[in-house]
Design an enzyme around this catalytic site. Sequence first.
Site, PDB file in Angstrom:
ATOM      1  N   HIS A  83       0.830  -1.198   0.000  1.00 41.44           N
ATOM      2  CA  HIS A  83       0.000   0.000   0.000  1.00 41.44           C
ATOM      3  C   HIS A  83       0.864   1.246   0.000  1.00 41.44           C
ATOM      4  O   HIS A  83       2.072   1.190   0.219  1.00 41.44           O
ATOM      5  CB  HIS A  83      -0.983   0.015   1.178  1.00 41.44           C
ATOM      6  N   GLU A 134      -3.507   4.064   1.934  1.00 40.72           N
ATOM      7  CA  GLU A 134      -3.742   4.331   3.346  1.00 40.72           C
ATOM      8  C   GLU A 134      -3.821   5.842   3.529  1.00 40.72           C
ATOM      9  O   GLU A 134      -2.838   6.566   3.346  1.00 40.72           O
ATOM     10  CB  GLU A 134      -2.613   3.773   4.217  1.00 40.72           C
ATOM     11  N   HIS A 152       1.481  11.452  -9.306  1.00 39.38           N
ATOM     12  CA  HIS A 152       0.074  11.053  -9.290  1.00 39.38           C
ATOM     13  C   HIS A 152      -0.057   9.579  -8.945  1.00 39.38           C
ATOM     14  O   HIS A 152       0.931   8.846  -8.893  1.00 39.38           O
ATOM     15  CB  HIS A 152      -0.570  11.311 -10.662  1.00 39.38           C
ATOM     16  N   GLU A 200      -4.322   9.705 -12.401  1.00 36.52           N
ATOM     17  CA  GLU A 200      -4.350   9.474 -13.835  1.00 36.52           C
ATOM     18  C   GLU A 200      -5.291   8.301 -14.100  1.00 36.52           C
ATOM     19  O   GLU A 200      -5.082   7.206 -13.581  1.00 36.52           O
ATOM     20  CB  GLU A 200      -2.951   9.156 -14.367  1.00 36.52           C
TER      21      GLU A 200
END
Length: 342
Positions: A83, A134, A152, A200
């Site tokens: 993550h 997270e 991004h 994106e």
Amino acid sequence: MRAFPVTAGHGTVACAAAAAPVPRRSLLLSTAAAGATLHSDPLRLARCASGAGALRASAQAATFAGKDDALAWAKKDNRRLLHVVYRVGDLDKTIKFYTECLGMKLLRRRDIPEEKYSNAFLGYGPEDSHFAVELTYNYGVDKYDIGSGFGHFGIATDNVAKTVELIRAKGGKVTREPGPVKGGNTVIAFVEDPDGYKFEILERPGTPEPLCQVMLRVGDLDRAISFYEKACGMELLRKRDNPEYKYTVAMMGYGPEDKNAVLELTYNYGVTEYEKGNAYAQIAIGTDDVYKTAEVVKLFGGQVVREPGPLPGIGTKITAILDPDGWKSVFVDNIDFTKELE
């Protein structure tokens, strides 16, 4: 979490000072989020490091015959991106945007009042097999500086135009209408979340991993590629130069780009340094052995900012590193991660 915050496993974990008892699972799921204290609280960082050092004393040191041996092990290690951690100013507002506009699921949420922060994990599937975000909210902090270095996140979808229209209908901010990427053919669009993080939207039908990219800007692309290949055991999946637009990108990861989340490194011609701000935190990566991982990183010139070992009071084994541009990654033991998912 007002100590040295790091992300690991099923949630974010931290080297924390002693506090009121909290269930083990809650500790591991919730502690990394306040991350800005890495630079602002050196006393706690020192205490944390000394505590971790005491625990490491009993661990057997990892050793390799040389760099070739270390690299061969890193390439065979069972790794994947777990993550990505970052900070937001309004957790409820951001969760609403991610679930309604981006189609993510709220996987879990934790509030830690004694440490004055909350976090939430969101994604497109279970954390034992999918990449997740997270989100961290620190009490009373409603705004962060994203900086110029973070680029991004990427989300793959069957139809970019339909996805963008849904986001627009739900009140989302569209900053780039659907169309081919500069210098390529892939149809993309850009949207922003309530905190200004860019997403994106890529047209990639049938992907098993919709949350597919984290883009970071680097000052020397070849140096960065070498680091992630050797120190982190990633593969260079592809590299594309766009001289017309004066940038080059490299996709790095632990499996095919169409099936796994990847790290997208971007070099803009002539730009060697970026401001990182205080919003983006780190990526968590699974490993079979944090001790060997840290040794590999050191052998290839990487900086280990949290020596490998179990976290006091929790037991989860982690190590944290910085790449040559100062971007942070945290490696977490795969078995400990699996335990936290039970």
